[in-house]
Design an enzyme around this catalytic site. Structure first.
Site, PDB file in Angstrom:
ATOM      1  N   GLY A   1      41.465  13.790  36.981  1.00 21.54           N
ATOM      2  CA  GLY A   1      40.414  14.039  36.005  1.00 21.54           C
ATOM      3  C   GLY A   1      39.184  14.706  36.602  1.00 21.54           C
ATOM      4  N   GLY A   2      38.016  14.130  36.297  1.00 29.90           N
ATOM      5  CA  GLY A   2      36.765  14.703  36.777  1.00 29.90           C
ATOM      6  C   GLY A   2      36.670  14.752  38.280  1.00 29.90           C
TER       7      GLY A   2
ATOM      8  N   GLY B   1      44.030  53.106  45.519  1.00 31.20           N
ATOM      9  CA  GLY B   1      42.854  52.377  45.076  1.00 31.20           C
ATOM     10  C   GLY B   1      42.482  51.252  46.029  1.00 31.20           C
ATOM     11  N   ALA B   2      43.452  50.775  46.820  1.00 25.14           N
ATOM     12  CA  ALA B   2      43.176  49.716  47.787  1.00 25.14           C
ATOM     13  C   ALA B   2      42.233  50.219  48.884  1.00 25.14           C
ATOM     14  CB  ALA B   2      44.469  49.196  48.393  1.00 25.14           C
TER      15      ALA B   2
END
Length: 425
Positions: A95-96, A324-325
């Site tokens: 949980g938290g 693009g790398a």
């Protein structure tokens, strides 16, 4: 439990959940107590270390316990980039108790004892009828290798504390010495990278040769192995390392690698840690699988992180820099202060195989028409166009980096005034 301590004579604030008391669950007052400590840490600019072993919010207290976690979450976010926040997972957490660590800068887990999950195996079986062990659901393999929530994996609790201590020494940066020695000339460095672009190699020995002896601390070692990130020192000053790893996936960049590097870059920028980028990249990974995963959105995070960072940034192209790398891996266009290349480097829109599929053979004259300038992949061509600052002897890489960071030590670049940017999450 909350308190104040020192590690290697450096102050920290620390809190711990006591699993022997109601399973370490958090109630309203515990939440306020930890939140108050976090406020004090922020005022004094001191790192926070959390020791986590908790069943989550205390069910008996209802919504007030949830509010206690809300108070902590709010401060995790509010003080992100203001003070370093480190979470050590020392047992099962639910949980938290897992959301707060997820908001911190680094998570350290211990093999065989650390677990993190939103809901435990019994709850999952009751709701979804699925049967799974706690280890398979939220053990160290899941978080260190599969989903990347874990940044460091220790074999025991003592090693977890040692990792924490070493990590904190890097976060508390020191001043760089400006005295070069014979050790700074790396005679064998060029021998560690094969001249053939298709051959794989391990980039870790290159990193270890460039940085101060024994100083490299790899982050996210077991996740997205095709990219390497970590801290080291250069003449005593902390630096961040981002490097492609040709040993895995030929050093290509996928979604996980983009996320891993982008988060690390942003941490370094938050705490004024200079960044070295070592580049040998085939490109962003193509294919239907990667497009479905959202490689465009994830890859954009890497571009965003480098472009956003205002700390000193230096790139060294070791061998390949394709597509693009090349731009994404801290190019001059994205704000690199200096970009060096080894003489054997190749810089191109795409690799030979991709290019050959684009430029078809003309059946009429049986000649391949590429319309590319001569030597267009040569680093000298890129240097002539202003995209590379210098072609350097590999053996002088460490010396060049030291000299460059000394030159950039007083760099003062400010971002445009705005509330905040909108990184493609």
């Amino acid at each position: 439990m909350v308190g104040y301590a020192t590690i290697s004579k450096k102050p920290i604030y620390v809190f711990a959940h006591d699993f022997t008391v109601r399973g370490g669950s958090l109630g309203e007052l515990q939440g306020k107590k930890i939140a108050s400590m976090m406020d004090l840490a922020a005022k004094t600019k001191v790192p926070i270390v959390g020791l986590n072993e908790s069943a989550g919010a205390r069910i008996q207290e209802g919504v007030t316990a949830l509010d206690g976690y809300g108070q902590i979450f709010y401060r995790n976010v509010k003080y992100s980039g203001v003070i370093p926040q480190i979470s050590i997972i020392l047992g099962p957490n639910a949980g938290g108790a897992v959301y707060s660590p997820a908001l911190t800068d680094f998570i350290i887990m211990v093999k065989d004892i650390s677990q993190m999950y939103i809901t435990g195996p019994k709850v999952i079986e009751a709701i979804t009828k699925e049967t799974v062990s706690a280890e398979d659901l939220g053990g160290t393999y899941m978080h260190a290798v599969v989903n990347g929530n874990c940044h460091f994996l220790a074999t025991n609790e003592q090693e977890a504390f040692q990792i924490t201590a070493k990590l904190l020494t890097f976060i508390n940066t020191t001043t760089m010495s400006n005295e070069l020695t014979a050790r700074d000339y790396c005679n064998s460095l060029h021998e560690l990278v094969p001249s053939e672009s298709g051959k794989t190699y391990d980039v870790i020995p290159i990193i270890e040769t460039i940085v101060d002896d024994g100083s490299f601390l790899e982050v996210h070692k077991y996740f997205a192995k095709n990219i390497v990130v970590g801290f080291a020192s250069l003449l005593g000053k902390t630096i961040g390392i981002v490097s492609n790893q040709p040993k895995h996936m030929a050093g290509g960049i996928d979604s996980n690698a983009s996320d891993k590097a982008a988060r690390f870059i942003r941490f370094c920028d938050c705490f004024n840690i200079p960044i070295i980028t070592l580049e040998d990249v085939t490109g962003f990974y193509p294919g239907i699988r990667y497009e479905k995963e959202g490689i465009i959105r994830h890859g954009a995070k890497l571009v965003y992180a480098f472009a956003e960072a205002t700390v000193p940034k230096i790139t060294v192209i070791l061998r390949k820099a394709y597509g693009g790398a090349f731009v994404a891996m801290n190019s001059k266009a994205l704000g690199a202060d200096l970009l060096y290349a080894w003489p054997s480097a190749e810089i191109a829109v795409m690799g030979p195989e991709g290019a050959s599929s684009v430029f078809k053979t003309d059946k009429k004259d049986n000649e391949t028409r590429t319309n590319l300038p001569n030597n267009s992949t040569s680093p000298y061509y890129a240097a002539a166009k202003g995209m590379v600052d210098d072609i350097i002897d590999p053996r002088e890489t460490r010396i060049k980096l030291i000299q460059s960071f000394i030159m950039l030590e007083q760099k003062n670049e400010t971002a445009p005034i705005r509330k905040h940017g909108n990184i493609p999450l």
